[in-house]
Motif scaffolding. Structure first.
Motif, PDB file in Angstrom:
ATOM      1  N   GLN A   6      11.734  -3.894 -15.905  1.00  0.00           N
ATOM      2  CA  GLN A   6      13.005  -4.343 -15.348  1.00  0.00           C
ATOM      3  C   GLN A   6      14.099  -4.186 -16.393  1.00  0.00           C
ATOM      4  O   GLN A   6      13.879  -4.433 -17.588  1.00  0.00           O
ATOM      5  CB  GLN A   6      12.928  -5.822 -14.933  1.00  0.00           C
ATOM      6  CG  GLN A   6      12.056  -6.066 -13.730  1.00  0.00           C
ATOM      7  CD  GLN A   6      12.092  -7.515 -13.285  1.00  0.00           C
ATOM      8  OE1 GLN A   6      11.082  -8.209 -13.292  1.00  0.00           O
ATOM      9  NE2 GLN A   6      13.272  -7.969 -12.863  1.00  0.00           N
ATOM     10  N   ILE A  20      23.850  -5.314 -10.376  1.00  0.00           N
ATOM     11  CA  ILE A  20      22.687  -4.570  -9.893  1.00  0.00           C
ATOM     12  C   ILE A  20      21.554  -4.759 -10.888  1.00  0.00           C
ATOM     13  O   ILE A  20      21.702  -4.439 -12.069  1.00  0.00           O
ATOM     14  CB  ILE A  20      22.993  -3.079  -9.715  1.00  0.00           C
ATOM     15  CG1 ILE A  20      24.092  -2.877  -8.674  1.00  0.00           C
ATOM     16  CG2 ILE A  20      21.732  -2.315  -9.299  1.00  0.00           C
ATOM     17  CD1 ILE A  20      24.521  -1.441  -8.487  1.00  0.00           C
ATOM     18  N   ARG A  22      17.730  -3.779 -11.889  1.00  0.00           N
ATOM     19  CA  ARG A  22      16.889  -2.604 -11.680  1.00  0.00           C
ATOM     20  C   ARG A  22      15.424  -2.879 -12.018  1.00  0.00           C
ATOM     21  O   ARG A  22      15.110  -3.625 -12.943  1.00  0.00           O
ATOM     22  CB  ARG A  22      17.407  -1.434 -12.502  1.00  0.00           C
ATOM     23  CG  ARG A  22      18.737  -0.908 -12.002  1.00  0.00           C
ATOM     24  CD  ARG A  22      19.231   0.295 -12.758  1.00  0.00           C
ATOM     25  NE  ARG A  22      20.353   0.932 -12.073  1.00  0.00           N
ATOM     26  CZ  ARG A  22      21.601   0.489 -12.089  1.00  0.00           C
ATOM     27  NH1 ARG A  22      21.913  -0.589 -12.771  1.00  0.00           N
ATOM     28  NH2 ARG A  22      22.554   1.129 -11.430  1.00  0.00           N
ATOM     29  N   CYS A  23      14.578  -2.230 -11.273  1.00  0.00           N
ATOM     30  CA  CYS A  23      13.136  -2.379 -11.436  1.00  0.00           C
ATOM     31  C   CYS A  23      12.490  -1.015 -11.257  1.00  0.00           C
ATOM     32  O   CYS A  23      12.912  -0.223 -10.408  1.00  0.00           O
ATOM     33  CB  CYS A  23      12.622  -3.356 -10.376  1.00  0.00           C
ATOM     34  SG  CYS A  23      10.829  -3.447 -10.205  1.00  0.00           S
ATOM     35  N   TRP A  34      11.249  -8.917  -4.611  1.00  0.00           N
ATOM     36  CA  TRP A  34      12.114  -9.614  -5.552  1.00  0.00           C
ATOM     37  C   TRP A  34      11.914 -11.118  -5.372  1.00  0.00           C
ATOM     38  O   TRP A  34      11.820 -11.610  -4.237  1.00  0.00           O
ATOM     39  CB  TRP A  34      13.591  -9.282  -5.331  1.00  0.00           C
ATOM     40  CG  TRP A  34      13.988  -7.952  -5.889  1.00  0.00           C
ATOM     41  CD1 TRP A  34      14.180  -6.790  -5.199  1.00  0.00           C
ATOM     42  CD2 TRP A  34      14.257  -7.636  -7.264  1.00  0.00           C
ATOM     43  NE1 TRP A  34      14.546  -5.783  -6.053  1.00  0.00           N
ATOM     44  CE2 TRP A  34      14.602  -6.270  -7.327  1.00  0.00           C
ATOM     45  CE3 TRP A  34      14.269  -8.381  -8.450  1.00  0.00           C
ATOM     46  CZ2 TRP A  34      14.930  -5.622  -8.519  1.00  0.00           C
ATOM     47  CZ3 TRP A  34      14.597  -7.734  -9.635  1.00  0.00           C
ATOM     48  CH2 TRP A  34      14.924  -6.381  -9.667  1.00  0.00           C
ATOM     49  N   ARG A  69      15.899   1.486  -2.586  1.00  0.00           N
ATOM     50  CA  ARG A  69      15.017   2.325  -3.391  1.00  0.00           C
ATOM     51  C   ARG A  69      15.670   3.703  -3.409  1.00  0.00           C
ATOM     52  O   ARG A  69      15.369   4.554  -2.584  1.00  0.00           O
ATOM     53  CB  ARG A  69      13.632   2.362  -2.770  1.00  0.00           C
ATOM     54  CG  ARG A  69      12.590   3.012  -3.643  1.00  0.00           C
ATOM     55  CD  ARG A  69      11.203   2.561  -3.234  1.00  0.00           C
ATOM     56  NE  ARG A  69      10.149   3.436  -3.713  1.00  0.00           N
ATOM     57  CZ  ARG A  69       9.654   3.416  -4.940  1.00  0.00           C
ATOM     58  NH1 ARG A  69      10.140   2.579  -5.833  1.00  0.00           N
ATOM     59  NH2 ARG A  69       8.680   4.226  -5.292  1.00  0.00           N
ATOM     60  N   ASN A  74      12.884   3.915  -8.716  1.00  0.00           N
ATOM     61  CA  ASN A  74      13.621   2.672  -8.914  1.00  0.00           C
ATOM     62  C   ASN A  74      13.670   1.814  -7.659  1.00  0.00           C
ATOM     63  O   ASN A  74      13.626   2.317  -6.527  1.00  0.00           O
ATOM     64  CB  ASN A  74      15.059   2.982  -9.352  1.00  0.00           C
ATOM     65  CG  ASN A  74      15.100   3.525 -10.758  1.00  0.00           C
ATOM     66  OD1 ASN A  74      14.958   2.783 -11.719  1.00  0.00           O
ATOM     67  ND2 ASN A  74      15.270   4.834 -10.877  1.00  0.00           N
ATOM     68  N   THR A  76      16.107  -1.536  -6.588  1.00  0.00           N
ATOM     69  CA  THR A  76      17.224  -2.316  -7.105  1.00  0.00           C
ATOM     70  C   THR A  76      17.547  -3.501  -6.209  1.00  0.00           C
ATOM     71  O   THR A  76      17.339  -3.464  -4.982  1.00  0.00           O
ATOM     72  CB  THR A  76      18.483  -1.454  -7.246  1.00  0.00           C
ATOM     73  OG1 THR A  76      18.860  -0.965  -5.957  1.00  0.00           O
ATOM     74  CG2 THR A  76      18.254  -0.286  -8.187  1.00  0.00           C
ATOM     75  N   LYS A  78      20.924  -5.802  -5.483  1.00  0.00           N
ATOM     76  CA  LYS A  78      22.362  -5.906  -5.694  1.00  0.00           C
ATOM     77  C   LYS A  78      22.854  -7.246  -5.182  1.00  0.00           C
ATOM     78  O   LYS A  78      22.493  -7.660  -4.065  1.00  0.00           O
ATOM     79  CB  LYS A  78      23.108  -4.785  -4.981  1.00  0.00           C
ATOM     80  CG  LYS A  78      24.621  -4.809  -5.200  1.00  0.00           C
ATOM     81  CD  LYS A  78      25.356  -3.874  -4.262  1.00  0.00           C
ATOM     82  CE  LYS A  78      25.131  -2.433  -4.583  1.00  0.00           C
ATOM     83  NZ  LYS A  78      25.977  -1.535  -3.739  1.00  0.00           N
ATOM     84  N   CYS A  92      10.926  -8.793 -10.366  1.00  0.00           N
ATOM     85  CA  CYS A  92      10.489  -7.750  -9.453  1.00  0.00           C
ATOM     86  C   CYS A  92       8.953  -7.714  -9.480  1.00  0.00           C
ATOM     87  O   CYS A  92       8.345  -8.006 -10.517  1.00  0.00           O
ATOM     88  CB  CYS A  92      11.056  -6.417  -9.929  1.00  0.00           C
ATOM     89  SG  CYS A  92      10.460  -4.961  -9.060  1.00  0.00           S
TER      90      CYS A  92
END
Lengths: 114, 113
Positions: A6, A20, A22-23, A34, A69, A74, A76, A78, A92
């Motif tokens: 992450q 945002i 990210r993972c 999440w 995705r 990735n 994400t 948001k 995540c």
């Protein structure tokens, strides 16, 4: 051993700003999640994602939140207009499939909204 | 929908003593059960899981848990704890007919010297 990663590890933002998170899930996993953990509290489910769409979301996951995705790696989260109460650790997780496959968690992103 | 109750929010224990962290679940269908550990400032790490078969499952770091269907419980145990076991422990349940997991509120285990 493959891991969920992450970025960023920490993020500080002003109230009302968009963030945002990210993972990068484990590469052969199909289900993505999440979670949120407010300091000192329980881990709360936010959303699950499979086959490029949301499969379930909690009451917390309101219109301010969205997931995507954008490519093959990735995943994400948001938050469109952050509120003070969005300050939390966001985790995540991913899993390979059904049949009791466990979820594997990333190290988390600590979000602080000022 | 499934739910999980962890009966103890905090469990203080002395080093080398045995410990049991309690977990009860509620579900109308068969479930999978998990224990995760969260060390300070880290993410959740899988300790052990029950999918089927033997009701006693062994995990990492000397922990084990026993599935009791009649009591809908999945208590976590360790015969002798170490200082390094100090962490937050989360029980989780996943119903066999869906992919989502629900967590208990967590139990903070504090091991004292």
């Amino acid at each position: 051993e493959p891991e969920v990663t992450q970025t960023p590890s920490h993020q500080v933002t002003q109230m009302g700003q968009e963030v945002i998170l990210r993972c990068v899930p484990i590469s052969n996993h199909l289900y993505f999640y999440w979670y949120r953990q407010i300091l000192g509290q329980k881990v709360e489910f936010l959303v699950s994602f499979y086959n490029n769409e949301i499969s379930e979301k909690s009451e917390i996951f309101d219109d301010q939140f969205s997931v995507e995705r954008p490519d093959g790696s990735n995943f994400t989260l948001k938050i469109r207009s952050t509120k003070l109460e969005d300050s939390a650790m966001y985790f995540c997780a991913s899993r390979s499939g059904t049949g009791g496959a466990p979820q594997y968690f990333g190290p988390g992103t600590r979000l602080l909204v000022l | 929908a499934q739910s999980v109750t962890q009966l103890d929010s905090q469990v203080p224990v002395f080093e080398e003593a045995p410990v049991e962290l309690r977990c009860n679940y509620s579900s109308s269908v068969s479930v999978y059960l998990f224990w995760y550990v969260q060390y300070p400032n880290q993410g959740l790490q899988l300790l052990l899981k029950y999918l089927s078969g033997s009701t006693l499952v062994k995990g990492i770091n000397g922990f084990e848990a026993e599935f009791n269907k009649s009591q809908t419980s999945f208590h976590l145990r360790k015969p002798s704890v170490h200082i390094s076991d100090t962490a937050e422990y989360f029980c989780a349940v996943s119903e066999r007919n869906n992919n989502d997991m629900r967590f208990g509120a967590g139990t903070r285990l504090t091991v004292k010297p």
